[in-house]
Motif scaffolding. Structure first.
Motif, PDB file in Angstrom:
ATOM      1  N   ILE A 527       5.218  33.843  25.260  1.00  0.00           N
ATOM      2  CA  ILE A 527       4.967  32.583  24.756  1.00  0.00           C
ATOM      3  C   ILE A 527       6.555  32.065  24.152  1.00  0.00           C
ATOM      4  CG2 ILE A 527       4.197  31.540  22.466  1.00  0.00           C
ATOM      5  CD1 ILE A 527       2.089  31.334  24.402  1.00  0.00           C
ATOM      6  N   GLU A 528       7.136  33.095  23.396  1.00  0.00           N
ATOM      7  CA  GLU A 528       8.514  32.735  23.250  1.00  0.00           C
ATOM      8  C   GLU A 528       9.572  32.778  24.202  1.00  0.00           C
ATOM      9  OE1 GLU A 528      11.502  31.868  20.366  1.00  0.00           O
ATOM     10  OE2 GLU A 528       9.351  32.247  20.148  1.00  0.00           O
ATOM     11  N   GLU A 529       9.455  33.272  25.264  1.00  0.00           N
ATOM     12  CA  GLU A 529      10.109  33.354  26.620  1.00  0.00           C
ATOM     13  C   GLU A 529      10.018  31.826  27.175  1.00  0.00           C
ATOM     14  OE1 GLU A 529      12.928  34.809  29.290  1.00  0.00           O
ATOM     15  OE2 GLU A 529      12.502  35.339  27.249  1.00  0.00           O
ATOM     16  N   PHE A 530       8.614  31.483  27.186  1.00  0.00           N
ATOM     17  CA  PHE A 530       8.248  30.359  27.955  1.00  0.00           C
ATOM     18  C   PHE A 530       8.794  29.251  27.240  1.00  0.00           C
ATOM     19  CE2 PHE A 530       5.185  26.597  28.278  1.00  0.00           C
ATOM     20  CZ  PHE A 530       5.495  26.382  29.605  1.00  0.00           C
ATOM     21  N   ARG A 531       8.876  29.043  25.903  1.00  0.00           N
ATOM     22  CA  ARG A 531       9.241  27.933  25.078  1.00  0.00           C
ATOM     23  C   ARG A 531      10.863  27.877  25.403  1.00  0.00           C
ATOM     24  NH1 ARG A 531       6.745  29.563  19.180  1.00  0.00           N
ATOM     25  NH2 ARG A 531       4.643  28.776  19.762  1.00  0.00           N
ATOM     26  N   ILE A 532      11.760  29.067  25.618  1.00  0.00           N
ATOM     27  CA  ILE A 532      12.932  28.760  25.789  1.00  0.00           C
ATOM     28  C   ILE A 532      13.335  28.351  27.122  1.00  0.00           C
ATOM     29  CG2 ILE A 532      15.119  30.118  26.168  1.00  0.00           C
ATOM     30  CD1 ILE A 532      13.956  32.268  23.968  1.00  0.00           C
ATOM     31  N   MET A 533      12.378  28.814  28.282  1.00  0.00           N
ATOM     32  CA  MET A 533      12.669  28.497  29.664  1.00  0.00           C
ATOM     33  C   MET A 533      12.252  27.085  29.773  1.00  0.00           C
ATOM     34  SD  MET A 533      13.946  31.023  31.281  1.00  0.00           S
ATOM     35  CE  MET A 533      13.346  30.574  33.005  1.00  0.00           C
ATOM     36  N   LYS A 534      11.067  26.501  28.921  1.00  0.00           N
ATOM     37  CA  LYS A 534      10.665  25.176  29.316  1.00  0.00           C
ATOM     38  C   LYS A 534      11.793  24.048  28.603  1.00  0.00           C
ATOM     39  CE  LYS A 534       6.998  22.185  27.563  1.00  0.00           C
ATOM     40  NZ  LYS A 534       5.809  22.085  26.855  1.00  0.00           N
ATOM     41  N   LYS A 535      12.444  24.527  27.424  1.00  0.00           N
ATOM     42  CA  LYS A 535      13.582  23.577  26.953  1.00  0.00           C
ATOM     43  C   LYS A 535      14.741  23.794  27.671  1.00  0.00           C
ATOM     44  CE  LYS A 535      16.237  23.166  22.789  1.00  0.00           C
ATOM     45  NZ  LYS A 535      17.568  22.920  23.775  1.00  0.00           N
ATOM     46  N   ASN A 536      14.987  24.760  28.198  1.00  0.00           N
ATOM     47  CA  ASN A 536      16.124  24.856  29.135  1.00  0.00           C
ATOM     48  C   ASN A 536      16.054  24.139  30.464  1.00  0.00           C
ATOM     49  OD1 ASN A 536      17.472  26.343  27.120  1.00  0.00           O
ATOM     50  ND2 ASN A 536      16.999  28.243  28.353  1.00  0.00           N
ATOM     51  N   ALA A 537      14.759  24.150  31.058  1.00  0.00           N
ATOM     52  CA  ALA A 537      14.489  23.297  32.350  1.00  0.00           C
ATOM     53  C   ALA A 537      14.504  22.124  32.111  1.00  0.00           C
ATOM     54  CB  ALA A 537      12.959  23.936  32.901  1.00  0.00           C
ATOM     55  N   LYS A 538      13.895  21.453  30.941  1.00  0.00           N
ATOM     56  CA  LYS A 538      14.025  20.073  30.558  1.00  0.00           C
ATOM     57  C   LYS A 538      15.334  19.689  30.520  1.00  0.00           C
ATOM     58  CE  LYS A 538      10.757  18.690  27.802  1.00  0.00           C
ATOM     59  NZ  LYS A 538       9.709  18.513  26.451  1.00  0.00           N
ATOM     60  N   ASP A 539      16.158  20.310  29.804  1.00  0.00           N
ATOM     61  CA  ASP A 539      17.605  19.980  29.638  1.00  0.00           C
ATOM     62  C   ASP A 539      18.503  20.017  30.869  1.00  0.00           C
ATOM     63  OD1 ASP A 539      17.017  19.836  26.772  1.00  0.00           O
ATOM     64  OD2 ASP A 539      17.970  21.682  26.461  1.00  0.00           O
ATOM     65  N   TYR A 540      18.114  20.861  31.769  1.00  0.00           N
ATOM     66  CA  TYR A 540      18.877  20.621  33.142  1.00  0.00           C
ATOM     67  C   TYR A 540      18.335  19.648  33.769  1.00  0.00           C
ATOM     68  CZ  TYR A 540      19.653  22.285  37.996  1.00  0.00           C
ATOM     69  OH  TYR A 540      20.070  22.314  39.119  1.00  0.00           O
ATOM     70  N   ILE A 541      17.152  19.366  33.936  1.00  0.00           N
ATOM     71  CA  ILE A 541      16.500  17.961  34.652  1.00  0.00           C
ATOM     72  C   ILE A 541      17.080  16.802  33.941  1.00  0.00           C
ATOM     73  CG2 ILE A 541      14.687  16.546  35.422  1.00  0.00           C
ATOM     74  CD1 ILE A 541      14.894  19.023  36.957  1.00  0.00           C
ATOM     75  N   ALA A 542      17.280  16.500  32.655  1.00  0.00           N
ATOM     76  CA  ALA A 542      17.876  15.533  31.846  1.00  0.00           C
ATOM     77  C   ALA A 542      19.365  15.383  32.067  1.00  0.00           C
ATOM     78  CB  ALA A 542      17.217  15.623  30.674  1.00  0.00           C
TER      79      ALA A 542
END
Length: 621
Positions: A527-542
């Protein structure tokens, strides 16, 4: 011998005088006389045969006294060139009877199952030169000597000759005959020439040139009797051709002239006679090879057919016994058809019967593998045990998943959705973890632990449950395709995170399994790893650089669009790959926000998808 005058004469009289004779009595007398005569004749014949056998009991016919045709047939039955050599050189008469066909067939049939060794390999190398018309044609006696050679044939001219013993060097253990001669290692090393790839001889090795392995050439050899052996054309002549002519036609013409000269001056065969004899040698060899191959193929076919018949017989016996076992189990387990689901494979000897339920298959494995021990008592005992386990499942109402149905826990809620929508009782019981421990936990009123154990044996079950638990669409977005695509990307990312982190929470020996405590710890970490990866992926796309990447002209490999290439941030590879001249792990780039390296990788995905093993179906919309 009785004279004509002493023979008993028949009395003269009319036929009517004997009209009253007894025909029955006459026939009986004739039959009795015949029986006595035949008995006497058979006794005399038996006595004569015994006397004849005793007269010739100690008599042996010498082999050389047999007709030549008989001796040739006897030699043809020897399947070893060594035996043929010992017989042929035992007398001058036998030497004259040896023919090329006898020698060639003896070499071929000595090792019919293997072509790459023994006398057959040696004969194949010699006949290769004969078919190329590149060596002096060996006589039957020379063929025998080449096949059975133990030492170098150059004798006093041998480079490996031992001066103390006066003997030439012993041949190595291989069966090669370089250029149709029995040469030792030293003679091959010092008396051969290695030609370049562009040498004329290298292109003509299939005709008139005795080029051996590793492009070796040697000169012909003349023995003490004045006979020439080995190549028709030596190194000297071939090198002169190479230096004198530049056109291929001129070189071929000069080579033909040297061959004719060698046959005229150094051979007892004229060119036409040489061609006829070489053709006869090749025909004999090809016929022997075909006969040997056909014999081996026929024997192999018969062996395979016999083996298949025995196998089918064994399968039929096992099938009969297993059907009786299956019928007995159905009688006992009639109320639980789920346990009796099975597949029959009548083509397999070891997997004739396979139960779909893992526990049933595990319990019955001993009787299935050895049905001869499957007596009624043994089958009844195991069937009653299985029936008891399934009775508990039915009484506990396990497949309603009541223990997690109304749970507020996200993971248990996702587990319930997965079991209801994607799992059937048959698929769950087919799991490799639906074993005796699974049924024990069900019996001890631990249905959740039992379910988790069974899900460990179903491929992708736990990662699918995790992805569903962390990525859901809102109720008002159920029909929105954009929201559905977004949820699909997040679930893909959650699946990658679970695969990456689960290795840290495995326990016990292989195959690994997660118990409830390990599952809770793994879920919390993911859960904690997914939150970090999700935020980084969204920042990368944006990011601005990613937007600029999308606005460039499309010059890719034609499989992915630029947006699809960027969307691989939601499915980063967790193993190391070679991208842009460096070895990197894309998952670590996302985790540590190395966006420039990640964008370089996605640029390569877009431009060279095949090189980076990117498939269109892996792309995310």
């Amino acid at each position: 011998m009785t004279s004509r005058t002493l023979r008993k004469r028949q009395r003269a009289g009319a036929f009517s005088d004997d009209i009253d004779f007894d025909l029955e009595e006459l026939l009986n007398d004739h039959e009795e006389n015949g029986i006595a005569y035949r008995a006497e004749r058979d006794a005399k014949k038996a006595k004569d045969e015994d006397e004849y056998a005793d007269a010739f009991s100690g008599y042996e016919i010498a082999l050389t006294d047999l007709p030549a045709l008989c001796i040739e047939r006897i030699m043809a039955m020897l399947d070893s060139p060594s035996d043929l050599y010992n017989v042929a050189f035992s007398s001058k008469l036998l030497m004259n009877i040896v023919t090329p066909e006898t020698v060639i067939r003896s070499a071929v049939f000595s090792n019919m199952k293997r072509k790459d060794g023994g006398y057959r390999k040696t004969m194949a190398e010699i006949m290769q030169h004969v078919s190329n018309r590149s060596i002096h044609l060996p006589s039957p006696h020379r063929l025998l000597r080449l096949l059975n050679a133990k030492s170098c044939e150059r004798g006093a001219k041998c480079f490996g000759k031992n001066l103390n013993t006066g003997k030439s060097m012993t041949l190595s253990g291989n069966f090669h005959r370089t250029c149709g001669m029995a040469l030792c290692e030293h003679c091959i090393k010092f008396n051969t020439t290695k030609v370049d790839y562009n040498h004329f001889a290298n292109n003509e090795s299939g005709k008139n040139v005795a080029l051996s392995g590793w492009r070796l050439l040697t000169n012909p050899y003349q023995d003490d009797n004045g006979a020439w052996h080995g190549p028709l054309v030596g190194v000297l002549e071939l090198q002169q051709i190479q230096n004198s002519y530049s056109e291929r036609e001129e070189k071929e013409k000069a080579l033909t002239g040297f061959v004719e000269k060698a046959l005229t001056e150094n051979s007892n065969l004229c060119p036409s006679h040489y061609e006829e004899k070489a053709t006869a040698y090749s025909e004999i060899y090809n016929a022997a090879e075909k006969e040997a191959d056909d014999y081996v193929a026929q024997k192999l076919k018969e062996q395979m057919q016999k083996s298949d018949e025995c196998r089918q017989e064994r399968i039929a016996k096992r099938l009969t016994k297993l059907r009786a076992v299956h019928a007995q189990m159905i009688d006992i387990m009639g109320d639980f058809p789920l346990a009796m689901e099975c597949t029959w494979n009548e083509e397999s000897e070891r997997q004739i019967l396979k139960f779909e339920c893992f526990y049933v298959q595990q319990s019955m494995s001993t009787l299935i593998s050895a049905p001869s021990y499957a007596n009624k008592n043994a089958v009844s005992t195991i069937a009653e045990m299985i029936k008891q386990k399934f009775t508990i499942l039915q009484e506990k109402d396990f497949f309603t998943y009541a223990s997690i149905k109304n749970s507020s826990n996200r993971f248990r809620k996702a587990m319930y959705e997965y079991c209801v929508n994607n799992l059937t009782p048959e698929k769950l019981l087919k799991s490799s973890r639906a074993d005796a421990e699974f049924f024990r936990q069900v019996e001890e009123n631990k249905p959740t632990r039992a379910l988790v154990r069974a899900l460990n044996g179903i491929e992708t079950a736990l990662e699918d449950i995790f992805s569903v638990s962390v990525a859901r669409a809102n109720e008002n977005e159920a029909e929105d395709p954009i929201a559905q695509a977004r949820v699909a990307r997040y679930r893909k990312l959650a699946t990658v995170v679970w695969k990456k982190k689960r290795v840290d929470f495995r326990s016990g020996p292989y195959p690994y399994i997660m118990d409830m405590q390990n599952l809770k710890d793994c879920y919390t970490a993911c859960i904690e790893e997914f939150r970090i990866m999700k935020k980084n992926a969204k920042d990368y796309i944006a990011s601005t650089e990613s937007r600029a990447f999308l606005r460039r002209e499309a010059e890719g490999g034609g499989i992915l669009s630029r947006q699809e290439a960027l969307n691989f941030v939601f499915a980063p590879k967790i193993y190391r790959e070679w991208i842009g001249g460096t070895s990197r792990i894309p998952y670590d780039d996302v985790r540590n926000r190395r966006f420039s390296s990640l964008r370089t990788a996605h640029e390569q995905y877009f431009r060279h998808p095949n090189r980076n093993q990117i498939r269109r179906e892996d792309a995310l919309a």
